[in-house]
Design a protein around this motif. Structure first.
Motif: not given
Lengths: 185, 185
Positions: A14, A97, A100
């Motif tokens: 992250e 996703r 992302h």
DNA sequence: ACACTCACGTCAGTATCTGACATCACGGAC
DNA sequence: GTCCGTGATGTCAGATACTGACGTGAGTGT
């Protein structure tokens, strides 16, 4: 409370994605990533072989699942169609996703070093697919060509997919790419 | 006698290829390459952006010549055939360099970092070919797919060629690869 | 003679990546 | 309840890749 805060690897990923997005890949040091994750530089390199690899965790698993899809594909299929079927299975991988995927793609797209690594991963995928095709009895040259063509279609399909509104499924992009590929010969 | 021994860049390339062959890419330092070439580390980095690039000098020129071949190809040709024609022109480039090509390939084949750079160069070639195809009026997706397919065929053809005895011309490998590619759809 | 260029050297510094060893919560053996 | 590994992390030192600033001196033109 344990001695260490849990999920060190996840925190590193992250932190890295954040920093790479904010100020670019080259402009962020490993020390900064580690600090944001509450760890040390040394620990970063225990989890990731190098500064780039933090963006590519899970790519071996991704590759394995595609190869398994190819192994389960009907034996009657032509090599190229078998690859197409295997790649369609990745749709479930990407399904929820897209946000992302877009973020990660933007980071990679902005840096040549990361593109090199991305190509390396796709090259490994092509090699694995070629090997799986040979296990199906396809001869070496055809296997490698079919695998490379499949990966090329996948690349185009992926870029098309992330540029699409949120409703469009990945399968559609993949099928379109393969149809266009076939129409070229 | 001038102040400097001439051909510094060429000496660096030779020294690098020698050392990479002898003890492997990772096991040789830039300082060693420079020393063997009678220069300093700093001078190495004046000629080459990084330790890998010393093996890829001339790749821009190589790319340009292929793109020019594509621009000169008959307008009636299908996108894929135009790419095939352009790539056949590289035969003259390789004609009498098989020994050198083999040596270079062996070094690259032995090291993942160098393979990354090689893929980067071939990726750039594919992008340039796709752009040239678009200038011929081919739409974006088809152009990219045809370019990637062509580069895949080129890779297979090249590996086939260097594994062949010395008489076999590069054109034969290229033509075989494209025929096999077409037979796959 | 004179200055100017340009290829290379020198030096100092930053960042990536590695090996060796220390620390100390946790979990089990007894 | 104490003792003892185990394993994740920290600490430290070092090699190597790469960069910026500046020095040097033979060649070159005027």
């Amino acid at each position: 409370m344990g001695r260490w805060v849990p999920n060190a690897q996840g925190r590193l990923i992250e932190a890295a994605l954040d920093l790479y997005s904010e100020r670019g890949f080259e402009q962020t040091t490993v020390a900064e990533i580690a600090q944001r994750a509450g760890l040390t530089e040394r620990t970063f390199f225990r989890y990731f072989a190098d500064k780039r690899e933090v963006l590519f965790l899970g790519s071996e698993q991704f590759e394995r699942s595609i190869v398994e899809g190819l192994e389960r594909a009907p034996a009657a299929l032509t090599p190229l169609d078998a690859v197409a079927v295997a790649l369609e299975h990745t749709a479930t991988f990407f399904a929820d996703r897209r946000a992302h995927a877009r973020r990660r793609y933007a980071v990679i797209d902005a840096n040549p070093e990361l593109q090199e690594r991305e190509r390396q991963k796709l090259g490994a995928l092509a090699a694995a697919l070629a090997a799986a095709l040979q296990r199906r009895g396809v001869k070496a040259t055809s296997a490698r060509l079919a695998a490379e063509m499949g990966v090329a279609a996948f690349k185009i399909a992926f870029e098309n997919w992330i540029s699409q509104p949120n409703e469009s499924p990945f399968e559609r992009s993949i099928r379109n790419a393969f149809e266009e590929l076939k129409s070229l010969t």
